[in-house]
Scaffold this active site. Structure first.
Site, PDB file in Angstrom:
ATOM      1  N   PHE A 223      10.547  -3.453   8.209  1.00 57.47           N
ATOM      2  CA  PHE A 223      11.305  -2.386   8.873  1.00 57.47           C
ATOM      3  C   PHE A 223      10.636  -1.030   8.659  1.00 57.47           C
ATOM      4  CE2 PHE A 223      15.687  -3.375  10.488  1.00 57.47           C
ATOM      5  CZ  PHE A 223      15.491  -4.741  10.598  1.00 57.47           C
ATOM      6  N   VAL A 267      -2.153   8.934  11.104  1.00 55.03           N
ATOM      7  CA  VAL A 267      -3.313   8.184  11.593  1.00 55.03           C
ATOM      8  C   VAL A 267      -3.050   6.681  11.506  1.00 55.03           C
ATOM      9  CG1 VAL A 267      -4.358   8.449   9.301  1.00 55.03           C
ATOM     10  CG2 VAL A 267      -5.809   7.857  11.212  1.00 55.03           C
ATOM     11  N   CYS A 273       0.443  -3.319   0.837  1.00 55.13           N
ATOM     12  CA  CYS A 273       1.539  -4.258   1.139  1.00 55.13           C
ATOM     13  C   CYS A 273       1.997  -4.340   2.587  1.00 55.13           C
ATOM     14  CB  CYS A 273       2.718  -3.955   0.239  1.00 55.13           C
ATOM     15  SG  CYS A 273       2.325  -4.357  -1.472  1.00 55.13           S
TER      16      CYS A 273
HETATM   17  N1  NAI Z   1       1.683  -1.860  -5.114  1.00 57.99           N
HETATM   18  C1  NAI Z   1       2.931  -1.655  -4.825  1.00 57.99           C
HETATM   19  O1  NAI Z   1       3.338  -0.521  -4.589  1.00 57.99           O
HETATM   20  C2  NAI Z   1       3.920  -2.776  -4.741  1.00 57.99           C
HETATM   21  C3  NAI Z   1       3.528  -4.113  -4.859  1.00 57.99           C
HETATM   22  N2  NAI Z   1       4.455  -5.120  -4.780  1.00 57.99           N
HETATM   23  C4  NAI Z   1       4.065  -6.513  -4.971  1.00 57.99           C
HETATM   24  O2  NAI Z   1       3.831  -6.720  -6.375  1.00 57.99           O
HETATM   25  C5  NAI Z   1       2.766  -7.647  -6.578  1.00 57.99           C
HETATM   26  C6  NAI Z   1       1.689  -6.994  -7.438  1.00 57.99           C
HETATM   27  O3  NAI Z   1       1.177  -5.880  -6.735  1.00 57.99           O
HETATM   28  P1  NAI Z   1       0.256  -4.796  -7.462  1.00 57.99           P
HETATM   29  O4  NAI Z   1       0.837  -4.472  -8.792  1.00 57.99           O
HETATM   30  O5  NAI Z   1       0.018  -3.740  -6.482  1.00 57.99           O
HETATM   31  O6  NAI Z   1      -1.077  -5.665  -7.673  1.00 57.99           O
HETATM   32  P2  NAI Z   1      -2.288  -5.356  -8.677  1.00 57.99           P
HETATM   33  O7  NAI Z   1      -3.454  -6.073  -8.129  1.00 57.99           O
HETATM   34  O8  NAI Z   1      -2.349  -3.908  -8.962  1.00 57.99           O
HETATM   35  O9  NAI Z   1      -1.819  -6.077 -10.039  1.00 57.99           O
HETATM   36  C7  NAI Z   1      -1.711  -7.450 -10.189  1.00 57.99           C
HETATM   37  C8  NAI Z   1      -2.255  -7.834 -11.567  1.00 57.99           C
HETATM   38  O10 NAI Z   1      -1.979  -9.204 -11.837  1.00 57.99           O
HETATM   39  C9  NAI Z   1      -3.054  -9.700 -12.638  1.00 57.99           C
HETATM   40  N3  NAI Z   1      -3.067 -11.158 -12.625  1.00 57.99           N
HETATM   41  C10 NAI Z   1      -3.394 -11.998 -11.606  1.00 57.99           C
HETATM   42  N4  NAI Z   1      -3.257 -13.275 -11.998  1.00 57.99           N
HETATM   43  C11 NAI Z   1      -2.838 -13.250 -13.273  1.00 57.99           C
HETATM   44  C12 NAI Z   1      -2.516 -14.267 -14.225  1.00 57.99           C
HETATM   45  N5  NAI Z   1      -2.593 -15.562 -13.911  1.00 57.99           N
HETATM   46  N6  NAI Z   1      -2.131 -13.890 -15.468  1.00 57.99           N
HETATM   47  C13 NAI Z   1      -2.045 -12.587 -15.801  1.00 57.99           C
HETATM   48  N7  NAI Z   1      -2.331 -11.569 -14.938  1.00 57.99           N
HETATM   49  C14 NAI Z   1      -2.725 -11.912 -13.695  1.00 57.99           C
HETATM   50  C15 NAI Z   1      -4.276  -9.064 -12.015  1.00 57.99           C
HETATM   51  O11 NAI Z   1      -5.371  -9.079 -12.913  1.00 57.99           O
HETATM   52  C16 NAI Z   1      -3.764  -7.643 -11.698  1.00 57.99           C
HETATM   53  O12 NAI Z   1      -4.036  -6.744 -12.757  1.00 57.99           O
HETATM   54  C17 NAI Z   1       2.311  -8.063  -5.184  1.00 57.99           C
HETATM   55  O13 NAI Z   1       2.991  -9.242  -4.831  1.00 57.99           O
HETATM   56  C18 NAI Z   1       2.769  -6.922  -4.301  1.00 57.99           C
HETATM   57  O14 NAI Z   1       3.030  -7.352  -2.990  1.00 57.99           O
HETATM   58  C19 NAI Z   1       5.778  -4.857  -4.631  1.00 57.99           C
HETATM   59  C20 NAI Z   1       6.225  -3.565  -4.532  1.00 57.99           C
HETATM   60  C21 NAI Z   1       5.336  -2.425  -4.585  1.00 57.99           C
HETATM   61  O1  UGA Z   2       5.893  -3.385  -1.269  1.00 59.65           O
HETATM   62  C1  UGA Z   2       5.269  -2.363  -1.451  1.00 59.65           C
HETATM   63  O2  UGA Z   2       4.093  -2.312  -1.825  1.00 59.65           O
HETATM   64  C2  UGA Z   2       5.888  -1.033  -1.198  1.00 59.65           C
HETATM   65  O3  UGA Z   2       5.406  -0.612   0.105  1.00 59.65           O
HETATM   66  C3  UGA Z   2       5.822   0.693   0.485  1.00 59.65           C
HETATM   67  O4  UGA Z   2       5.364   1.651  -0.453  1.00 59.65           O
HETATM   68  P1  UGA Z   2       3.870   2.254  -0.412  1.00 59.65           P
HETATM   69  O5  UGA Z   2       2.994   1.360   0.401  1.00 59.65           O
HETATM   70  O6  UGA Z   2       3.494   2.521  -1.816  1.00 59.65           O
HETATM   71  O7  UGA Z   2       3.988   3.667   0.307  1.00 59.65           O
HETATM   72  P2  UGA Z   2       4.834   4.218   1.544  1.00 59.65           P
HETATM   73  O8  UGA Z   2       5.376   5.526   1.177  1.00 59.65           O
HETATM   74  O9  UGA Z   2       5.789   3.232   2.061  1.00 59.65           O
HETATM   75  O10 UGA Z   2       3.704   4.467   2.637  1.00 59.65           O
HETATM   76  C4  UGA Z   2       3.036   3.400   3.274  1.00 59.65           C
HETATM   77  C5  UGA Z   2       2.111   3.928   4.344  1.00 59.65           C
HETATM   78  O11 UGA Z   2       2.866   4.427   5.457  1.00 59.65           O
HETATM   79  C6  UGA Z   2       2.465   5.756   5.754  1.00 59.65           C
HETATM   80  N1  UGA Z   2       3.640   6.503   6.278  1.00 59.65           N
HETATM   81  C7  UGA Z   2       4.803   6.505   5.590  1.00 59.65           C
HETATM   82  C8  UGA Z   2       5.889   7.184   6.078  1.00 59.65           C
HETATM   83  C9  UGA Z   2       5.806   7.888   7.289  1.00 59.65           C
HETATM   84  O12 UGA Z   2       6.768   8.519   7.790  1.00 59.65           O
HETATM   85  N2  UGA Z   2       4.630   7.868   7.967  1.00 59.65           N
HETATM   86  C10 UGA Z   2       3.529   7.177   7.480  1.00 59.65           C
HETATM   87  O13 UGA Z   2       2.470   7.182   8.123  1.00 59.65           O
HETATM   88  C11 UGA Z   2       1.955   6.304   4.440  1.00 59.65           C
HETATM   89  O14 UGA Z   2       1.115   7.399   4.616  1.00 59.65           O
HETATM   90  C12 UGA Z   2       1.242   5.094   3.873  1.00 59.65           C
HETATM   91  O15 UGA Z   2      -0.048   4.975   4.408  1.00 59.65           O
HETATM   92  C13 UGA Z   2       7.354   0.759   0.518  1.00 59.65           C
HETATM   93  O16 UGA Z   2       7.764   2.087   0.818  1.00 59.65           O
HETATM   94  C14 UGA Z   2       7.938   0.326  -0.827  1.00 59.65           C
HETATM   95  O17 UGA Z   2       9.358   0.297  -0.743  1.00 59.65           O
HETATM   96  C15 UGA Z   2       7.405  -1.053  -1.183  1.00 59.65           C
HETATM   97  O18 UGA Z   2       7.884  -1.442  -2.462  1.00 59.65           O
END
Ligand code: NAI
Ligand code: UGA
Length: 456
Positions: A223, A267, A273
């Protein structure tokens, strides 16, 4: 006291577990990762990620009741609750390549938990996973010879980068999906809710069945991404008609049913994600034979690609259909402001296309240069810490990230050292377009009338 373990010390695992440790001083929280370098960084003064407020938080809790370690097996044995925040990237091989989530890391973790557990545990999905992943988790963990019982819960993470600490401290909601139909399922949900009750108001902790929780996370990102693609589709009409995207966003956002958030034209969206989760949703729809639903969500991705292409096409067209040898400076490389993260950043895509046109690309960013160097390894790109250095002799500036820093630069000073005609392509609509135009720039915002001296 509970022993709480976080597996995966990335953008989600690090901040999430740190906030839990901060808010629950009576519990011991440990974060483990297979990446020893990352764990060493979490234990140092140079944390592996930049996030406003994170340094102070880690300083407060590290060594008190928050610990970072590579001893995964041992920590699993000690843990009562295990949050799993490992990466779930798009699969690059085999069936579902390019769409489905790769659950390899997830399954490895599940098997490692089963191999090392000596008593019952609650395993919590924090990673974003396809709906019904918990079935596979339960089957792996509770395979029939195992004497140990595991409860699997889904507690998807909704934090956004750049505001992660605030999002974790004051969440809109915490969603806990579990099995209401068993005593141990209900008990597990209560245990997890008790942790969040330390700081999250009761009405914001909501419960659902596991599948709804898993799907809510994918739906939520779909969404949000769809809103960005929708407003960007409107921006394209604005550019043709002299309607102004900011005025349109404001007008539609004042309708309470629509709301003002996530209506900033850009852009294109980036980040690790949105695209991954949309593609995952598309794959799930296809898997269940829902072709039209799959196509619907695919268009959100396709339009985002189109928006990035439109941006580069416009640069090319406005700069007399050739940018060969022209110096184009990207202001910002992170996928959004207040993070050093460049995963799926539109800047990567834009850079590649500019290089195809043989432009000379210069990249500057206050936090993301290390990641940018990694992303663009082997490509003929120049990196500059100082934006004033970057623009020397440049033909154009393209704003890729909405860092405040770029709003406040001395654009007269910049104009003086640029080649003329000097172009600005504002991919985030953050600059004072009229002011720039009056200085002599040719200004091309997103979804707004261009301000070009050639049109006079
Ligand atoms: N980045 C974000 O803002 C958000 C990410 N997510 C979700 O959370 C999950 C993690 O995302 P990030 O933290 O961004 O990824 P990330 O790549 O920054 O961190 C994941 C970590 O897990 C570790 N890892 C992988 N396999 C492993 C294992 N078997 N044992 C121990 N460590 C292990 C990796 O080395 C890495 O440091 C994904 O499913 C993503 O979709 C959800 C909400 C926000
Ligand atoms: O699952 C995830 O990883 C996360 O993905 C997004 O968070 P994030 O990707 O960190 O950042 P956002 O603020 O959502 O921005 C995403 C992208 O959309 C762009 N964006 C956002 C808002 C907007 O009005 N216009 C726009 O171009 C941002 O610049 C950025 O490139 C969601 O906002 C989080 O709720 C979610 O947990």
């Amino acid at each position: 006291m509970l022993n709480i373990l976080g597996i995966g010390a990335g953008y989600v695992g690090g901040p999430t577990m740190a906030v839990i440790a901060d808010k629950c001083p009576e519990h011991k929280v440990t974060v483990v990762d297979i990446n020893a370098e990352k764990i060493a960084a979490w234990n140092s003064d140079h944390l592996p990620i930049f996030e406003p407020g994170l340094d102070a938080l880690i300083e407060r809790v590290r060594g008190r009741n928050l610990f970072f370690s590579t001893e995964i097996d041992e920590e699993i044995r000690k843990a009562d609750l295990i949050f799993v925040s490992v990466n779930t990237p798009t699969k690059t091989y085999g069936q579902g390549a390019g769409l489905a989530a790769d659950l390899m890391y997830w399954e490895k973790t599940a098997r490692q938990i089963r191999a090392n557990a000596t008593g019952p545990k609650i395993v919590i999905e924090k990673s974003t996973v396809p709906v019904r992943t918990a079935v596979a988790m339960e089957r792996i963990l509770n395979e029939k010879d195992s004497p140990i019982h595991f409860d699997v819960l889904s507690c998807p993470e909704f934090l956004a980068e750049g505001t992660a600490i605030r999002d974790l401290e004051v969440p809109d909601r915490v969603l806990i999906g579990g099995r209401h139909d068993t005593d141990s399922g209900r008990e597990a949900m209560k245990k997890l809710s008790d942790i969040f009750r330390h700081w999250v108001p009761e009405e914001r902790i909501i419960h659902s069945n596991i599948w709804s929780a898993e799907l809510s996370k994918l739906a939520s990102n779909a969404f949000l991404a769809q809103r960005v693609s929708s407003i960007n589709a409107i921006s394209a009409i604005c550019e043709k008609t002299e309607a102004d995207i900011n005025e349109v966003s404001r007008a539609i956002g004042l309708d309470q049913r629509i709301g003002p958030h996530f209506l900033k034209s850009s852009v294109g969206f980036g980040g690790s994600c949105f695209k991954k989760d949309l593609l995952n949703l598309v794959y799930l729809c296809q898997f269940y034979g829902l072709e039209e639903a799959a196509e619907y969500w695919m268009w959100v991705v396709k339009f985002n690609d189109h928006q990035m292409n439109r941006f580069v096409d416009r640069i090319l067209k406005k700069m007399f259909n050739t940018i060969n040898g022209k110096r184009i400076v990207l202001f910002g490389f992170a996928f959004k402001a207040n993070t050093g993260d460049t995963r799926e950043s539109p800047a990567i895509y834009v850079t590649k296309r500019l290089l195809e046109e043989r432009a000379e690309v210069v990249v500057t960013d206050p936090r993301a240069l290390d990641n940018a160097r990694r992303d663009l390894e082997g490509m003929p790109v120049t990196f500059a810490e100082d934006p004033y250095e970057a623009v020397r002799g440049a033909h154009a500036i393209a704003v890729m990230t909405e860092w405040d820093l770029y709003r406040d630069l001395d654009y007269q000073r910049i104009y003086d050292v640029m080649e003329k005609p000097a172009f600005v392509f504002d991919g985030r609509n953050i600059l004072d377009h009229k002011g720039l135009y009056e200085m002599g720039y040719h200004v091309f915002p997103i979804g707004k009338k261009a301000l070009s001296h050639f049109d006079r």
